[in-house]
Enzyme design. Sequence first.
Site, PDB file in Angstrom:
ATOM      1  N   LYS A  71      30.123 -25.352   5.650  1.00 32.83           N
ATOM      2  CA  LYS A  71      30.310 -23.911   5.786  1.00 32.83           C
ATOM      3  C   LYS A  71      29.689 -23.132   4.627  1.00 32.83           C
ATOM      4  CE  LYS A  71      34.996 -23.699   3.805  1.00 32.83           C
ATOM      5  NZ  LYS A  71      34.706 -22.850   2.654  1.00 32.83           N
ATOM      6  N   THR A  72      29.828 -23.657   3.404  1.00 35.75           N
ATOM      7  CA  THR A  72      29.247 -22.947   2.256  1.00 35.75           C
ATOM      8  C   THR A  72      27.729 -22.862   2.389  1.00 35.75           C
ATOM      9  OG1 THR A  72      31.051 -23.722   0.850  1.00 35.75           O
ATOM     10  CG2 THR A  72      29.105 -22.870  -0.264  1.00 35.75           C
ATOM     11  N   ASP A  95      35.182 -15.798   3.320  1.00 31.18           N
ATOM     12  CA  ASP A  95      35.376 -17.239   3.433  1.00 31.18           C
ATOM     13  C   ASP A  95      36.876 -17.553   3.470  1.00 31.18           C
ATOM     14  OD1 ASP A  95      34.782 -19.907   3.591  1.00 31.18           O
ATOM     15  OD2 ASP A  95      34.284 -20.144   1.472  1.00 31.18           O
ATOM     16  N   GLU A  96      37.233 -18.724   4.006  1.00 34.30           N
ATOM     17  CA  GLU A  96      38.629 -19.174   4.080  1.00 34.30           C
ATOM     18  C   GLU A  96      39.512 -18.080   4.704  1.00 34.30           C
ATOM     19  OE1 GLU A  96      39.256 -22.143   3.588  1.00 34.30           O
ATOM     20  OE2 GLU A  96      37.940 -22.975   2.058  1.00 34.30           O
ATOM     21  N   GLN A 117      43.154 -25.913   9.015  1.00 36.92           N
ATOM     22  CA  GLN A 117      43.397 -26.100   7.583  1.00 36.92           C
ATOM     23  C   GLN A 117      44.224 -24.955   6.993  1.00 36.92           C
ATOM     24  OE1 GLN A 117      40.226 -28.098   5.152  1.00 36.92           O
ATOM     25  NE2 GLN A 117      38.913 -27.543   6.869  1.00 36.92           N
ATOM     26  N   ARG A 156      39.875 -35.408   3.516  1.00 32.02           N
ATOM     27  CA  ARG A 156      39.361 -35.456   2.134  1.00 32.02           C
ATOM     28  C   ARG A 156      38.533 -36.726   1.921  1.00 32.02           C
ATOM     29  NH1 ARG A 156      38.880 -30.985   1.820  1.00 32.02           N
ATOM     30  NH2 ARG A 156      39.573 -31.089   3.993  1.00 32.02           N
TER      31      ARG A 156
END
Length: 649
Positions: free
Chosen positions: A30-31, A239-240, A270, A606
């Site tokens: 995504k980044t 973002d987020e 998430q 993770r």
Amino acid sequence: MLVNLNSEQQKAVKFIRGPLLILAGAGAGKTKTITERIRHLIGNGVDPSKILAITFTNKAAREMRERIETTLREDSLINRPVSMNERPTRHNLRHQALAGGPFVSTFHSLGVHILREQVLRAGLKRHFVIYDRDDSKKAIKEALEKVGLDPKVHEPAKIMSIISKEKGAGVTVSDYRERQGYGYIAEVVSQIWPEYEKILTRDNALDFDDLLVKTFKLLKEEADIRRYYQNIWEYVHIDEYQDTNRLQYEISRMLVGKERNICVVGDIDQNIYSWRGADIKNILDFEKDYPEAEVVTLEENYRSTKTILEAANAIIEKNKIRRKKNLFTSNGSGEKISLFTGSDEASEAEFIANKAAELIRGNVGPEEIAVLHRANFQSRVLEEAFLRFDIPYQILGTRFFERKEIKDITAYLRASINPENLSDLKRIINVPARGIGKTTILKIFGGRESELSASIKAKISGFRKLLFEIKKFSRERKLSETIAFIIKESGLEAEFKNAKDEGEARLENVYELVNYASRYDNLSPEEAVLQFLSDSALQSDQDELKEEKKAVRLMTIHASKGLEFDAVFISGLEEGLFPHQGLGDEHKTPEEAEEERRLFYVAVTRAKKKLFLSYAESRMIFGRKQANIPSQFIFDIPEHLIKDDAIEF
């Protein structure tokens, strides 16, 4: 420019007009997608200073800023002359990657920027101070004293937490005070909050939440200022987005101009921060707010093996409050997921430490290994195992024996055998609250106890009697029984049970101390006390020495969000522990009820190459062994993905 992007990433990058929702799965780049989208906008003639990008941490903002700057340099899109009509008026460049470039910051930094520029219109004085959390706690303490309440009785951090969450939800002091039937704690907060605001005003200060509150109020009430920032930033990126609270959501909407060029990125699966105000409805309802929105789903994962992703998909698909997506990867299948069943928590910790050592011998860097746990108290037995195996580790968060509640219990024990230790006496004389104030304590330690009233003298006498009883008990009983006696007779157990915020975690931690103390039960009572106090002090020292960069990471799952590791251990997979059965769970909303599974999904994703799951058939709870049922989450994973593991020496 777009050759290194998959088809969905390219779709997100190329969509540059109107609202865009990017549902980005874990490890889906995504980044990179946001960075390339900004690069594409600039490459297509958009003035860099017209672009705003907001994320949630300073670290994430810094990394995004650096990525953007690097890509723009590669395209020779920076270091060009900027004409006066391109340069935004009084534009603060501290948070930008480059002069005249995109504005990249956190929500709070954005608030500071806007309020500094509009200080008079916001009703503030120039050079206002920003309170950090410690400043706020001290101000809360002062407010308590001003209204005649004892800060030792009413914990400033707890009151601050309540006020912070209310502010984040857009609740004002007057709104809060008009509520009825909220109980004693709410009544205390209703008294303290106005006094706290007076202290902020007196000090010309804003706390973290005010940076959002004041920005929201300014944008909402001043149409010309709202239009001003809408004209400055024609392209807004958030973002987020699943982690936004009510105020952040409202600020985001008010910054969007008539072209509605807003791009939000997030992952419903998430969302794990509802307890601190994050509202999953913000991302779920994005298409209601922007019916014309384009929706792009990033499902290709670049982090994990096929095995890990198949497990993650199977886990999260049971949640109903979500947008369906299915992570996939071109990575190899990798190893099966290891499942270890320990007879107790000690054998589980031994397995984890032994496997970590095995991985390190196989040239896996210690820093590429993470051990995740659901509750803080689990860290104690894990730390011991890593010390025994001489494996370097770093624990994120407060170490077990450095936690306040643990230090309070050991202070009771020390004070009972050495009442001349003024540090221990000062620490616990009003923990939990006994109505023994600061002035009283000063008089006691100043040799002026005769000046105290009869009621205060009675309270002091009761405290001394408690220490005598602890001393007497400790000489006759096992150490684990003595620790349990202190927890109960001191009143700490009752206090933690009645606390709504951190009480449950603290109660679990002190119960875990009873478990730890049971290892000294084979010694004589006096020897056990002395050995325990010595060992606990030494362990704190060893913890300090073991904080190294190249070390295995021990952390809660919440703390692991946004990180990735070659090998991940998820410990304590037992019903009641993970998923966690907390106080008041019967009142959870459907969103909150599904959060535990989202938390497990975050933990699993993770891992890049290897995933270890473990649970204990029995675990010591408050000095007693408790039989455990394996977590339902284990059974959510297809059986063919899992292999039983064992300790191999």
